[in-house]
Write an enzyme that holds these catalytic residues in place. Sequence first.
Site, PDB file in Angstrom:
ATOM      1  N   ARG A  82       0.824  -1.211   0.000  1.00  0.00           N
ATOM      2  CA  ARG A  82       0.000   0.000   0.000  1.00  0.00           C
ATOM      3  C   ARG A  82       0.859   1.263   0.000  1.00  0.00           C
ATOM      4  NH1 ARG A  82      -3.616   2.595   4.292  1.00  0.00           N
ATOM      5  NH2 ARG A  82      -5.327   3.511   3.102  1.00  0.00           N
ATOM      6  N   HIS A  86       0.515   4.518  -2.615  1.00  0.00           N
ATOM      7  CA  HIS A  86       0.315   5.887  -2.146  1.00  0.00           C
ATOM      8  C   HIS A  86       1.507   6.776  -2.491  1.00  0.00           C
ATOM      9  CE1 HIS A  86      -3.298   5.494   0.734  1.00  0.00           C
ATOM     10  NE2 HIS A  86      -3.325   4.510  -0.144  1.00  0.00           N
ATOM     11  N   GLY A  92       4.758  10.937  -8.628  1.00  0.00           N
ATOM     12  CA  GLY A  92       5.487   9.767  -9.097  1.00  0.00           C
ATOM     13  C   GLY A  92       6.090   8.947  -7.978  1.00  0.00           C
ATOM     14  N   SER A  96       8.465  10.082  -1.676  1.00  0.00           N
ATOM     15  CA  SER A  96       8.001  11.268  -0.937  1.00  0.00           C
ATOM     16  C   SER A  96       7.079  10.896   0.222  1.00  0.00           C
ATOM     17  CB  SER A  96       7.291  12.248  -1.874  1.00  0.00           C
ATOM     18  OG  SER A  96       6.175  11.636  -2.517  1.00  0.00           O
ATOM     19  N   ASN A 114      -3.871   9.294   4.095  1.00  0.00           N
ATOM     20  CA  ASN A 114      -2.764   8.619   4.770  1.00  0.00           C
ATOM     21  C   ASN A 114      -2.827   8.678   6.287  1.00  0.00           C
ATOM     22  OD1 ASN A 114      -1.532   7.978   2.283  1.00  0.00           O
ATOM     23  ND2 ASN A 114      -0.436   9.933   2.232  1.00  0.00           N
ATOM     24  N   HIS A 213      -6.376  -5.283  -2.974  1.00  0.00           N
ATOM     25  CA  HIS A 213      -7.177  -5.346  -1.752  1.00  0.00           C
ATOM     26  C   HIS A 213      -7.516  -6.778  -1.353  1.00  0.00           C
ATOM     27  CE1 HIS A 213      -8.770  -0.935  -2.120  1.00  0.00           C
ATOM     28  NE2 HIS A 213      -7.500  -1.000  -1.776  1.00  0.00           N
ATOM     29  N   THR A 268     -10.073 -15.179   1.874  1.00  0.00           N
ATOM     30  CA  THR A 268      -8.650 -15.552   1.929  1.00  0.00           C
ATOM     31  C   THR A 268      -7.826 -14.280   2.177  1.00  0.00           C
ATOM     32  OG1 THR A 268      -8.489 -15.362  -0.486  1.00  0.00           O
ATOM     33  CG2 THR A 268      -8.942 -17.547   0.413  1.00  0.00           C
ATOM     34  N   ASP A 273      -4.963 -13.702  -4.204  1.00  0.00           N
ATOM     35  CA  ASP A 273      -5.694 -14.483  -5.198  1.00  0.00           C
ATOM     36  C   ASP A 273      -6.829 -13.633  -5.765  1.00  0.00           C
ATOM     37  OD1 ASP A 273      -7.586 -14.425  -3.167  1.00  0.00           O
ATOM     38  OD2 ASP A 273      -7.239 -16.492  -2.537  1.00  0.00           O
TER      39      ASP A 273
END
Length: 350
Positions: A82, A86, A92, A96, A114, A213, A268, A273
């Site tokens: 994650r 972010h 880019g 940062s 965040n 996710h 799961t 998956d």
Amino acid sequence: MHSNSNKFIYPHLRQLNKFHPQLAMKILLFFLFAMLAMTALAQPYLTQDYYSGSCPSVVDIVRREMIEIAIADRPKLASILRLHFHDCFVQGCDGSIFLESTDTMISEQEAIPNKDSIKGLDTFDNIKTAVEAECPGVVSCADVLAIAARDAVILSGGPYWDVPLGRKDSTTANFAAANINIPLPNQDLGTLLAKFLFQGLSLQDMVALVGAHTIGVARCVSFRERIYGDFLETVGLNPISHAYLFHLKVLCPEVGDDDNTSPMDNITPIFFDNSFYQILVRGEGLLNSDQEMYSSLLSGDTKPLVIQYAADLLLFYKHFTEAMLKMGNITDPLSYATGEVRRKCNVVNS
């Protein structure tokens, strides 16, 4: 100036040209000059053997550290993945996200998407420290994160892809862009798609990338609106889905317990998956932004992809790795031109 700005500027210029052709031409010339100026700045050249001479063991070092994380604290794998998302969505993939606030700069960590949400910063510091111990001042935080994110997927049972390297770390964060660019859990499909398109990512890339996710958790404050909103509408009369909703409401009451968490893939949750997409097909997506891809009135193009990924794991893997490569290549020429290799990821070099 963002490399994909032309997608949005040109249509508006065509409209302006109907009424003010001279003004439209001036804006177009200014835009082209700006693009040429940005191109003249250093452009990153990413390659798999970027560190073959300066730090040939970097991939092995990162993988060793990631294996230890998987053994000691498996949920941190999703946190590392994650962080990469972010980071790349704000000026880019330039590290940062790690910079802490100073007297002259507000950290991206304080931005709404965040704050109280991103995890794994201390864990990532350990990975960077291990790299620095063997190759001091050589490998950027952004590159270490890109490798670690790939390994997080592999160690969760997901696909492999080669990670091009050669990114630089920015010398500044962008709090405002973090608030604008990073998708939020309760946003509608149109807004989400616009944010991905702005990064140069396609609709297919969006649907595939959201498949990340399938590992990780969401906070109650992020899915409260969903479970007390249209959850019953999307699941229909399925009693199993109703039992799941009851569990979610116990975990996340209408008021309070904002930091309680639930897996975004309740089937799961630690395996990379395609069960996440099967959950969306059943209407059980935990986040509104996820379920929108299947249930929204505007999901004519996204719904077929959700159905395909739910049925075909290898197709999901293929599209996901392709999208990760595209996302990992997002760069800001200005940020790169002024960038560095940070020794400690939370502060610029002195």
